[in-house]
Design an enzyme around this catalytic site. Structure first.
Site, PDB file in Angstrom:
ATOM      1  N   ASP A  63      26.676  19.633  21.683  1.00  0.00           N
ATOM      2  CA  ASP A  63      27.070  20.574  20.631  1.00  0.00           C
ATOM      3  C   ASP A  63      27.043  19.852  19.294  1.00  0.00           C
ATOM      4  O   ASP A  63      27.545  18.732  19.191  1.00  0.00           O
ATOM      5  CB  ASP A  63      28.482  21.091  20.960  1.00  0.00           C
ATOM      6  CG  ASP A  63      29.006  22.049  19.914  1.00  0.00           C
ATOM      7  OD1 ASP A  63      28.181  22.597  19.147  1.00  0.00           O
ATOM      8  OD2 ASP A  63      30.239  22.264  19.882  1.00  0.00           O
ATOM      9  N   ASP A  68      31.330  24.501  18.322  1.00  0.00           N
ATOM     10  CA  ASP A  68      31.769  25.754  18.956  1.00  0.00           C
ATOM     11  C   ASP A  68      31.911  25.599  20.475  1.00  0.00           C
ATOM     12  O   ASP A  68      32.115  26.580  21.183  1.00  0.00           O
ATOM     13  CB  ASP A  68      30.820  26.910  18.612  1.00  0.00           C
ATOM     14  CG  ASP A  68      29.402  26.671  19.102  1.00  0.00           C
ATOM     15  OD1 ASP A  68      29.138  25.597  19.699  1.00  0.00           O
ATOM     16  OD2 ASP A  68      28.540  27.549  18.900  1.00  0.00           O
ATOM     17  N   ASP A  84      23.541  23.009  21.441  1.00  0.00           N
ATOM     18  CA  ASP A  84      22.581  23.694  20.565  1.00  0.00           C
ATOM     19  C   ASP A  84      21.371  22.796  20.298  1.00  0.00           C
ATOM     20  O   ASP A  84      21.318  21.651  20.755  1.00  0.00           O
ATOM     21  CB  ASP A  84      23.267  24.122  19.252  1.00  0.00           C
ATOM     22  CG  ASP A  84      24.115  23.000  18.663  1.00  0.00           C
ATOM     23  OD1 ASP A  84      23.590  21.870  18.591  1.00  0.00           O
ATOM     24  OD2 ASP A  84      25.284  23.239  18.300  1.00  0.00           O
ATOM     25  N   ASP A 130      11.317  27.971  28.581  1.00  0.00           N
ATOM     26  CA  ASP A 130      11.523  28.775  29.786  1.00  0.00           C
ATOM     27  C   ASP A 130      11.090  30.199  29.457  1.00  0.00           C
ATOM     28  O   ASP A 130      11.679  30.846  28.594  1.00  0.00           O
ATOM     29  CB  ASP A 130      13.027  28.725  30.120  1.00  0.00           C
ATOM     30  CG  ASP A 130      13.316  28.919  31.593  1.00  0.00           C
ATOM     31  OD1 ASP A 130      12.682  29.820  32.188  1.00  0.00           O
ATOM     32  OD2 ASP A 130      14.170  28.195  32.132  1.00  0.00           O
ATOM     33  N   ASP A 182       9.999  31.754  34.854  1.00  0.00           N
ATOM     34  CA  ASP A 182      11.132  32.182  35.670  1.00  0.00           C
ATOM     35  C   ASP A 182      10.679  33.162  36.763  1.00  0.00           C
ATOM     36  O   ASP A 182       9.887  34.070  36.500  1.00  0.00           O
ATOM     37  CB  ASP A 182      12.141  32.872  34.736  1.00  0.00           C
ATOM     38  CG  ASP A 182      13.490  33.119  35.385  1.00  0.00           C
ATOM     39  OD1 ASP A 182      14.149  32.154  35.783  1.00  0.00           O
ATOM     40  OD2 ASP A 182      13.891  34.301  35.491  1.00  0.00           O
ATOM     41  N   ASP A 201      20.614  26.040  39.166  1.00  0.00           N
ATOM     42  CA  ASP A 201      20.992  27.081  40.126  1.00  0.00           C
ATOM     43  C   ASP A 201      21.520  26.527  41.444  1.00  0.00           C
ATOM     44  O   ASP A 201      22.026  27.289  42.264  1.00  0.00           O
ATOM     45  CB  ASP A 201      19.765  27.963  40.454  1.00  0.00           C
ATOM     46  CG  ASP A 201      19.258  28.742  39.263  1.00  0.00           C
ATOM     47  OD1 ASP A 201      20.088  29.156  38.425  1.00  0.00           O
ATOM     48  OD2 ASP A 201      18.030  28.934  39.164  1.00  0.00           O
TER      49      ASP A 201
END
Ligand code: GLC
Length: 529
Positions: free
Chosen positions: A21, A25, A29, A98, A200, A325
């Site tokens: 980050d 926040d 990023d 992606d 994907d 995943d």
């Protein structure tokens, strides 16, 4: 004409929410990734793949795309993206994005239009069907995230299909306009300079035209994911998907040296078809077998041999140990064997993909119930399907929030972050990070590791051994997959070789006559010094 940089490359997957980050926040990023490029260059990888960074309501954390040509403000702007790409290229790092072509977000303007009326010109860009005669869904297809894959739209009185969340309506790739629009998205990013795309759920793109019921799965047991109640015979892996994959490849090839990696969970024979039977398709259909395989030498030796044998000439292999995943390798195998797995990943023939944090031996992090984020867990709680445990922030150092963020991170850090972090492991010659760096350096130094042929060497029950060979250079890799000492009869050509790298410190005799002695959990790479 096409350069094959991706053959000798090692790809590193970044889950952008969790890498670094920069604006406080609690969410990673692009600017944060840019700050860590030197780490990646020093690690020795060649390319990075970013999980989705496009504008998204984040129902599935970016795999629900609301604008295929933008950057989500949480991650930055298109300018930040261009800067990141330039900074990566300046360090010799390739950058892959992606591409999520199977479904958009329900907030995508295309779907908003499509939903607005059965007569809307974009109606057919998604998959709309009438209710069954009893008013129920058109067929028995089940969402991968549980529940019917059909969502009723009361306003327009039809169901739409979503292989994942209702917030992720499937796009209709049988519609030529949709198809053209999506293929233009690829061109958009290639024109901007991205080096490749991970695609994907590629095998989902086309469904059987008449939407027949899927057959029930006789092996399904309650307490496991609902998606497996049926076999996805008609909802995935349809013959027409190959036309699309070939079109995608033609686009990539027109740009010269871009790589396409297909996310495909299928048995090996089916997986192979995505290299392309008539025309070339994706360069690398992801090979996830090491994630699920039982961790024993015989099984792995057979799996590797079968995969190698199934590749047609010109098809380049690839290997994966983990992703955003699936459970992390350190949790599946324990730390000692995770080191062996790293050696396997980085010495098999083919392009390896490293999942961020695996180079630190990060394990799955337990997520308190009130911090669960993943819709997969929220929809089918308690079955162990949630993916938050493998998506926790990268621990960089011993400072506040492990140097990941000035704010409380969106997911908790690994509990052992004060010890298990990049800064600590950089200084520790025995760390997992040092092992990864050494392996990556050796791959760069020894072309036989990156590009050589593969031949299996017969081992004992717990020993997996193989040769990598390029021209005169011959390397022997011997991995002890068990907790006991093992001996491997060395073939004649390997008897003069010396250890180039080991998974654990070398102590005691390495040789017993013509046998190589492997300590428990030891892995060795032998070569000419
Ligand atoms: C892929 C992604 C996964 C996502 C799903 C739906 O399997 O890897 O994270 O939830 O597709 O887009």
């Amino acid at each position: 004409m096409t350069s094959k940089w991706w053959r000798s490359a090692v790809i590193y997957q970044i889950y952008p929410r969790s890498f670094q980050d920069s604006d406080g926040d609690g969410i990673g990023d692009l600017e944060g990734i840019a700050r860590r490029l030197d780490y990646l260059a020093a690690l020795g990888v060649h390319g990075i793949w970013l999980s989705p960074i496009f504008p998204s309501p984040m129902a599935d954390f970016g795999y629900d795309v609301a604008d295929y040509r933008g950057i989500d403000p949480r991650f930055g702007s298109l300018d930040d993206f261009d800067a990141l790409l330039a900074a990566a290229h300046a360090r010799g790092l390739r950058l892959l994005l992606d591409f999520v072509p199977n479904h958009s977000s329900s907030a995508h303007p295309w779907f908003v239009e499509s939903r607005s009326s059965p007569n809307n010109p974009k109606r057919d860009w998604y998959i709309w069907r009438d209710a069954a005669p009893d008013g129920g869904p058109p067929n028995n297809w089940i969402s991968d995230f549980g529940g019917s894959a059909w969502e009723w739209d009361a306003a327009s009185e039809q169901y739409y299909y979503h292989a994942f969340l209702p917030e992720q309506p499937d796009l209709n790739w049988r519609n030529p306009e949709l198809r053209a629009a999506m293929l233009n998205v690829m061109r958009f990013w290639f024109d901007r300079g991205v080096d490749g795309l991970r695609i994907d759920v590629l095998w989902h793109l086309i469904k059987a035209a008449d939407f027949p019921d899927n057959p029930p799965n006789p092996n399904w047991r309650p307490g496991t994911g609902e998606m497996d109640r049926v076999i996805q015979l008609h909802s995935t892996d349809q013959p027409e998907v190959h036309e699309i994959a070939a079109e995608m490849r033609a686009i990539a090839d027109a740009y010269g040296d871009r790589v396409l990696i297909g996310e495909i969970y299928l048995p090996v024979e089916r997986l192979m078809t995505y290299y392309g039977l008539e025309r070339p398709e994706v360069h690398l259909p992801f090979n996830f077998q090491l994630i699920d395989a039982p961790w024993d030498a015989r099984t792995l030796a057979a799996l590797i041999a079968d995969y190698e044998a199934a590749l047609s000439p010109g098809a380049w292999p690839n290997w994966v140990l983990g992703n955003h995943d699936r459970p992390r390798v350190a949790s599946r195998l324990g730390e000692a064997q995770a080191r062996i797995a790293a050696m396997l990943l980085l010495t098999l023939r083919g392009t390896p993909t490293i999942y961020y944090g695996d180079e630190l031996g990060l394990a799955d992090t337990a997520i308190p119930p009130d911090r669960v984020q993943d819709p997969r867990e929220l929809r089918e709680p308690g079955l162990g399907l949630g993916r938050d445990p493998v998506r926790t922030p990268m621990p960089w150092d011993g400072k506040t929030n492990a140097g990941f963020s000035a704010a409380e991170p969106w997911l908790p850090l690994n509990a052992d972050w004060p010890e298990r972090n990049v800064a600590r492991q950089t200084r520790d010659p025995g760390s997992m990070l040092t092992l990864y760096r050494d392996l990556l350096a050796l791959r760069r130094a020894r072309a036989a590791l990156a590009l050589g042929d593969f031949a299996s060497v017969i081992g004992t029950d717990d020993v997996l051994a193989y040769e990598r060979r390029l021209g005169e250079e011959r390397l022997l890799i011997a991995l002890n997959l068990g907790g006991g000492e093992q001996r491997l009869a060395l073939p004649g050509w390997a008897r003069s070789l010396r250890p180039l790298l080991s998974a654990r410190p070398l102590d005691g005799d390495l040789r017993d006559g013509d046998a190589l002695v492997l300590a428990p959990d030891q892995g060795l790479i032998l070569g000419a010094a």
